[in-house]
Design a protein around this motif. Structure first.
Motif, mmCIF file in Angstrom:
data_model
loop_
_atom_site.group_PDB
_atom_site.id
_atom_site.type_symbol
_atom_site.label_atom_id
_atom_site.label_comp_id
_atom_site.label_asym_id
_atom_site.label_seq_id
_atom_site.Cartn_x
_atom_site.Cartn_y
_atom_site.Cartn_z
ATOM 1 N N VAL A 29 0.838 -1.204 0.000
ATOM 2 C CA VAL A 29 0.000 0.000 0.000
ATOM 3 C C VAL A 29 0.869 1.249 0.000
ATOM 4 N N TRP A 30 1.989 1.211 0.731
ATOM 5 C CA TRP A 30 2.892 2.365 0.765
ATOM 6 C C TRP A 30 3.481 2.648 -0.608
ATOM 7 N N VAL A 31 3.887 1.598 -1.306
ATOM 8 C CA VAL A 31 4.457 1.791 -2.646
ATOM 9 C C VAL A 31 3.411 2.374 -3.581
ATOM 10 N N ILE A 32 2.207 1.838 -3.539
ATOM 11 C CA ILE A 32 1.135 2.353 -4.405
ATOM 12 C C ILE A 32 0.794 3.790 -4.045
ATOM 13 N N GLY A 33 0.690 4.090 -2.748
ATOM 14 C CA GLY A 33 0.392 5.454 -2.312
ATOM 15 C C GLY A 33 1.492 6.434 -2.668
ATOM 16 N N SER A 34 2.741 6.001 -2.591
ATOM 17 C CA SER A 34 3.857 6.886 -2.958
ATOM 18 C C SER A 34 3.851 7.186 -4.446
ATOM 19 N N VAL A 35 3.583 6.172 -5.247
ATOM 20 C CA VAL A 35 3.532 6.380 -6.702
ATOM 21 C C VAL A 35 2.370 7.305 -7.060
ATOM 22 N N LEU A 36 1.218 7.088 -6.448
ATOM 23 C CA LEU A 36 0.073 7.942 -6.742
ATOM 24 C C LEU A 36 0.290 9.374 -6.280
ATOM 25 N N CYS A 46 -3.732 10.216 -0.825
ATOM 26 C CA CYS A 46 -2.625 9.289 -1.084
ATOM 27 C C CYS A 46 -1.538 9.431 -0.028
ATOM 28 N N ALA A 47 -1.305 10.642 0.434
ATOM 29 C CA ALA A 47 -0.313 10.855 1.489
ATOM 30 C C ALA A 47 -0.800 10.238 2.799
ATOM 31 N N GLY A 48 -2.082 10.382 3.087
ATOM 32 C CA GLY A 48 -2.639 9.752 4.283
ATOM 33 C C GLY A 48 -2.592 8.242 4.200
ATOM 34 N N LEU A 49 -2.807 7.718 3.025
ATOM 35 C CA LEU A 49 -2.732 6.279 2.800
ATOM 36 C C LEU A 49 -1.307 5.778 3.006
ATOM 37 N N ALA A 50 -0.331 6.542 2.554
ATOM 38 C CA ALA A 50 1.066 6.171 2.749
ATOM 39 C C ALA A 50 1.443 6.213 4.230
ATOM 40 N N ASN A 51 0.921 7.178 4.974
ATOM 41 C CA ASN A 51 1.191 7.251 6.415
ATOM 42 C C ASN A 51 0.563 6.074 7.154
ATOM 43 N N LEU A 52 -0.636 5.674 6.763
ATOM 44 C CA LEU A 52 -1.278 4.500 7.353
ATOM 45 C C LEU A 52 -0.476 3.241 7.054
ATOM 46 N N ALA A 53 0.041 3.152 5.857
ATOM 47 C CA ALA A 53 0.858 1.996 5.482
ATOM 48 C C ALA A 53 2.141 1.943 6.305
ATOM 49 N N MET A 54 2.744 3.088 6.586
ATOM 50 C CA MET A 54 3.952 3.105 7.409
ATOM 51 C C MET A 54 3.638 2.634 8.836
ATOM 52 N N ALA A 55 2.467 2.980 9.337
ATOM 53 C CA ALA A 55 2.069 2.501 10.662
ATOM 54 C C ALA A 55 1.901 0.981 10.645
ATOM 55 N N LEU A 56 1.380 0.425 9.554
ATOM 56 C CA LEU A 56 1.247 -1.026 9.434
ATOM 57 C C LEU A 56 2.610 -1.702 9.355
ATOM 58 N N ILE A 57 3.550 -1.057 8.714
ATOM 59 C CA ILE A 57 4.890 -1.634 8.587
ATOM 60 C C ILE A 57 5.582 -1.695 9.948
ATOM 61 N N LYS A 58 5.352 -0.707 10.796
ATOM 62 C CA LYS A 58 5.979 -0.662 12.120
ATOM 63 C C LYS A 58 5.248 -1.507 13.158
ATOM 64 N N LEU A 59 4.107 -2.086 12.806
ATOM 65 C CA LEU A 59 3.266 -2.813 13.750
ATOM 66 C C LEU A 59 3.940 -4.003 14.429
#
Length: 73
Positions: A29-36, A46-59
């Motif tokens: 999701v982070w890669v897709i959000g960053s590209v978008l 898209c920036a909010g989606l990338a931030n949510l994805a980073m929170a999932l990565i750190k989980l």
């Protein structure tokens, strides 16, 4: 052995493995959000989606730390 809490680590391990799978989804999701967000910088979601994805990565790390802090040696 002040910070050594093997019981908390062992109990938290299955939850961390599930969180690891979620973090892989978050990475995609982070890669897709960053590209978008690079294609269309005016799209704030898209920036909010990338931030949510980073929170999932750190989980997984957060879960292991929470379990080891919650259970005494």
């Amino acid at each position: 052995m002040g910070d050594c809490r093997p019981l908390g680590f062992l109990i938290g391990l299955p939850f961390a493995l599930v969180a690891l799978l979620l973090s892989l989804v978050g990475a995609v999701v982070w890669v897709i959000g960053s590209v978008l967000s690079c294609i269309c910088p005016c799209c704030i979601c898209c920036a909010g989606l990338a931030n949510l994805a980073m929170a999932l990565i750190k989980l997984p790390i957060k879960i292991i730390r929470w379990f080891t802090d919650s259970i005494p040696c």
